[in-house]
Motif scaffolding. Sequence first.
Motif, PDB file in Angstrom:
ATOM      1  N   GLN A   1       0.811  -1.235   0.149  1.00 15.39           N
ATOM      2  CA  GLN A   1       0.008  -0.128  -0.056  1.00 15.39           C
ATOM      3  C   GLN A   1       0.867   1.283   0.057  1.00 15.39           C
ATOM      4  N   LEU A   2       1.828   1.128   0.821  1.00 16.47           N
ATOM      5  CA  LEU A   2       2.709   2.441   0.727  1.00 16.47           C
ATOM      6  C   LEU A   2       3.635   2.634  -0.509  1.00 16.47           C
ATOM      7  N   ILE A   3       4.233   1.630  -0.970  1.00 11.77           N
ATOM      8  CA  ILE A   3       4.713   1.689  -2.363  1.00 11.77           C
ATOM      9  C   ILE A   3       3.629   2.180  -3.526  1.00 11.77           C
ATOM     10  N   VAL A   4       2.800   1.664  -3.377  1.00  8.66           N
ATOM     11  CA  VAL A   4       1.643   2.178  -4.365  1.00  8.66           C
ATOM     12  C   VAL A   4       1.182   3.511  -4.274  1.00  8.66           C
ATOM     13  N   GLN A   5       1.161   3.944  -3.039  1.00  9.04           N
ATOM     14  CA  GLN A   5       0.879   5.386  -2.834  1.00  9.04           C
ATOM     15  C   GLN A   5       1.898   6.387  -3.402  1.00  9.04           C
ATOM     16  N   ASN A   6       3.241   5.826  -3.241  1.00 10.40           N
ATOM     17  CA  ASN A   6       4.629   6.533  -3.503  1.00 10.40           C
ATOM     18  C   ASN A   6       4.597   8.042  -3.347  1.00 10.40           C
ATOM     19  N   ARG A   7       4.764   8.446  -2.128  1.00 14.04           N
ATOM     20  CA  ARG A   7       4.824   9.662  -1.574  1.00 14.04           C
ATOM     21  C   ARG A   7       5.749  10.801  -2.166  1.00 14.04           C
ATOM     22  N   GLY A   8       5.801  10.998  -3.621  1.00 14.65           N
ATOM     23  CA  GLY A   8       6.701  11.698  -3.930  1.00 14.65           C
ATOM     24  C   GLY A   8       8.113  11.358  -4.443  1.00 14.65           C
ATOM     25  N   TRP A   9       8.317   9.985  -4.369  1.00 16.13           N
ATOM     26  CA  TRP A   9       9.695   9.301  -4.765  1.00 16.13           C
ATOM     27  C   TRP A   9       9.586   9.162  -6.149  1.00 16.13           C
ATOM     28  N   GLN A  10      10.385  10.049  -7.068  1.00 15.71           N
ATOM     29  CA  GLN A  10      10.210   9.641  -8.688  1.00 15.71           C
ATOM     30  C   GLN A  10      11.705   9.260  -8.908  1.00 15.71           C
ATOM     31  N   GLY A  11      11.813   8.744 -10.323  1.00 12.24           N
ATOM     32  CA  GLY A  11      13.166   8.699 -10.839  1.00 12.24           C
ATOM     33  C   GLY A  11      13.606   7.041 -11.139  1.00 12.24           C
ATOM     34  N   PRO A  12      14.724   6.907 -11.456  1.00 16.84           N
ATOM     35  CA  PRO A  12      14.934   5.514 -11.740  1.00 16.84           C
ATOM     36  C   PRO A  12      15.029   4.567 -10.476  1.00 16.84           C
ATOM     37  N   ASP A  13      15.428   5.233  -9.669  1.00 20.52           N
ATOM     38  CA  ASP A  13      15.651   4.273  -8.150  1.00 20.52           C
ATOM     39  C   ASP A  13      14.205   3.852  -7.839  1.00 20.52           C
ATOM     40  N   ALA A  14      13.292   4.807  -7.876  1.00 21.62           N
ATOM     41  CA  ALA A  14      11.965   4.502  -7.417  1.00 21.62           C
ATOM     42  C   ALA A  14      11.463   3.579  -8.311  1.00 21.62           C
ATOM     43  N   GLN A  15      11.548   3.733  -9.597  1.00 21.55           N
ATOM     44  CA  GLN A  15      10.964   2.342 -10.494  1.00 21.55           C
ATOM     45  C   GLN A  15      11.942   1.350 -10.329  1.00 21.55           C
ATOM     46  N   ARG A  16      12.949   1.394 -10.114  1.00 19.72           N
ATOM     47  CA  ARG A  16      13.768  -0.145  -9.959  1.00 19.72           C
ATOM     48  C   ARG A  16      13.120  -0.679  -8.558  1.00 19.72           C
ATOM     49  N   PHE A  17      12.878   0.183  -7.357  1.00 19.39           N
ATOM     50  CA  PHE A  17      12.439  -0.219  -6.211  1.00 19.39           C
ATOM     51  C   PHE A  17      11.359  -0.831  -6.298  1.00 19.39           C
ATOM     52  N   THR A  18      10.457  -0.452  -6.881  1.00 17.41           N
ATOM     53  CA  THR A  18       8.924  -0.469  -7.173  1.00 17.41           C
ATOM     54  C   THR A  18       8.782  -2.027  -8.163  1.00 17.41           C
ATOM     55  N   SER A  19       9.832  -2.038  -9.028  1.00 17.43           N
ATOM     56  CA  SER A  19       9.742  -3.225  -9.661  1.00 17.43           C
ATOM     57  C   SER A  19      10.220  -4.400  -9.104  1.00 17.43           C
ATOM     58  N   GLN A  20      11.165  -4.097  -8.177  1.00 19.88           N
ATOM     59  CA  GLN A  20      11.769  -5.356  -7.448  1.00 19.88           C
ATOM     60  C   GLN A  20      10.691  -5.833  -6.624  1.00 19.88           C
ATOM     61  N   TRP A  21      10.061  -5.161  -5.895  1.00 24.27           N
ATOM     62  CA  TRP A  21       8.998  -5.364  -4.933  1.00 24.27           C
ATOM     63  C   TRP A  21       7.998  -6.208  -5.615  1.00 24.27           C
ATOM     64  N   HIS A  22       7.312  -5.766  -6.464  1.00 28.08           N
ATOM     65  CA  HIS A  22       6.239  -6.254  -7.319  1.00 28.08           C
ATOM     66  C   HIS A  22       6.574  -7.565  -7.860  1.00 28.08           C
ATOM     67  N   GLY A  23       7.946  -7.716  -8.678  1.00 34.23           N
ATOM     68  CA  GLY A  23       8.410  -8.659  -9.197  1.00 34.23           C
ATOM     69  C   GLY A  23       9.045  -9.771  -8.524  1.00 34.23           C
ATOM     70  N   ARG A  24       9.712  -9.337  -7.350  1.00 36.70           N
ATOM     71  CA  ARG A  24      10.254 -10.329  -6.865  1.00 36.70           C
ATOM     72  C   ARG A  24      10.152 -10.501  -4.974  1.00 36.70           C
ATOM     73  N   ASN A  25      10.307  -9.274  -4.428  1.00 33.26           N
ATOM     74  CA  ASN A  25      10.144  -9.424  -3.071  1.00 33.26           C
ATOM     75  C   ASN A  25       8.764  -9.720  -2.446  1.00 33.26           C
TER      76      ASN A  25
END
Length: 482
Positions: free
Chosen positions: A36-60
């Motif tokens: 829920q916190l990751i989906v809400q994404n409170r202002g974190w943008q850019g490649p690092d944010a995209q990579r983290f979100t992808s890792q969370w949904h795809g692996r973690n």
Amino acid sequence: MVAQFLGSDVGELRGFAKDISSAADDLDLVSKKLTQLIVQNRGWQGPDAQRFTSQWHGRNRPTLAKVVQGLLTTSRELRVQADEQERTSLAADITSLGGATSPDHSSSRYPDRGSADLSEQALADLKGLVDKAADTDNIFRGNDADIEKLRKALDELTPAELDQLLASLSDQDLNALGQALAKDGKGIFNWEGTTPFERQMLLEKILSKASPEQVARIKEQIPWVQPNAVAQGDAARPGGANSDDSNEWMNPSGPVVGAHPGKDDISQGGYGDCVVMAGLGTIVDRDPNWVRDHVVDNGNGTVSVQLYDKNGNPQWVSVTNDLPAADGGAQKGAQPGVNGNWPAYVEKALVQVYGEDDSNDGTNSHGVKDKIYGPGEYRAIEGNYGKDALSYLSGDDISTITSSQQLWSAVENGQPAIVTTKSELPDGAPDGYVAGHAFFVDGMDAEGNIILQNPWGPDRPKVHMSPKQFEEMFGNASIVAP
């Protein structure tokens, strides 16, 4: 010499299982909050944010889901071990007192097998009925009437006489009869044809009375005696539905019906049939005698379950006593309870006649709605409506309601009821709430809240639901007519 303690402390083992299950719940909740916190994404943008979100949904997140599922599986296995330890200890205690063990508490439907004294003419007449029932070439009336005649004739036979008839039939005879029964049986002037209940009514006359040797032969010659065990899985469980394409079977240990069968024996397994298991739980909760009246171990490798057809008439459905196996050989469907494996046999019998595959409706190439899974498919009982499932289990009229006043009135009146949740987890949901799931009513607390039990097992946290929460956070309720 100091005596060694063998086995395990049943109480400690059950406590350990409960703690593991609770830890799984906690871990699942953490995963959902993080998502829920990751989906809400409170202002974190850019490649690092995209990579983290992808890792969370795809692996973690999937990894956490597997851990949660593994913990729940371990919890169930520990409960089964505790049950087996308890049964073993009880049997040892009875034996040490000079008594005989009698683990199954269901009453046999045919305690007297009778004598095999059919005359040659009687056998020939019965063989003629079998041949007619197996003939599907009558385009005017099909073989429906012939099947009914054979069914009535078999009903008059003792188990020993039935075995005498079966021994006189060739494998080809049995196979032909099975193929004829598998067809719809309708001719030009018979629009309904052979219904699933009618098909099973004839089969159960054979299975429930036959000797173990003939049961094994029938199973070999009539393949649809065994349903398709492929599972779609439970979408409400951590990680979502997990399709299981295995169609393997196992022979469970322990009794079909134990000494004190009840709602706490309900423990949904790998099928997404929470509605079925919740319906079974609420009916047994309101009628403690339901299990012994409706589930019978025939003692010949088959189990009979009494269900209800569309007109509310009680009908016996007999199935072989093996059950679907998951990877590794464990029981895939409803799990064994302290008081027997009866829920798994109700599940298996229901599969053979269940024709209300609502959630799996599809549209064929002609634009007409078509049932994807029909009777004989475990997938047909996954993800269905309470009104449909309850009618097979109770034989009474079922109402689907959204009014808290109606639900509370029904519960106070002692009517069996199940409650479904919303597809997404709502804010402020009560403890134990699971989205996209069905619970069964387990009474009221001191504050007048309805207590809901999760069909995943008695160790799962119970939900205390107020009238306001029902109307805001739950989908609907299905109640059985008084």
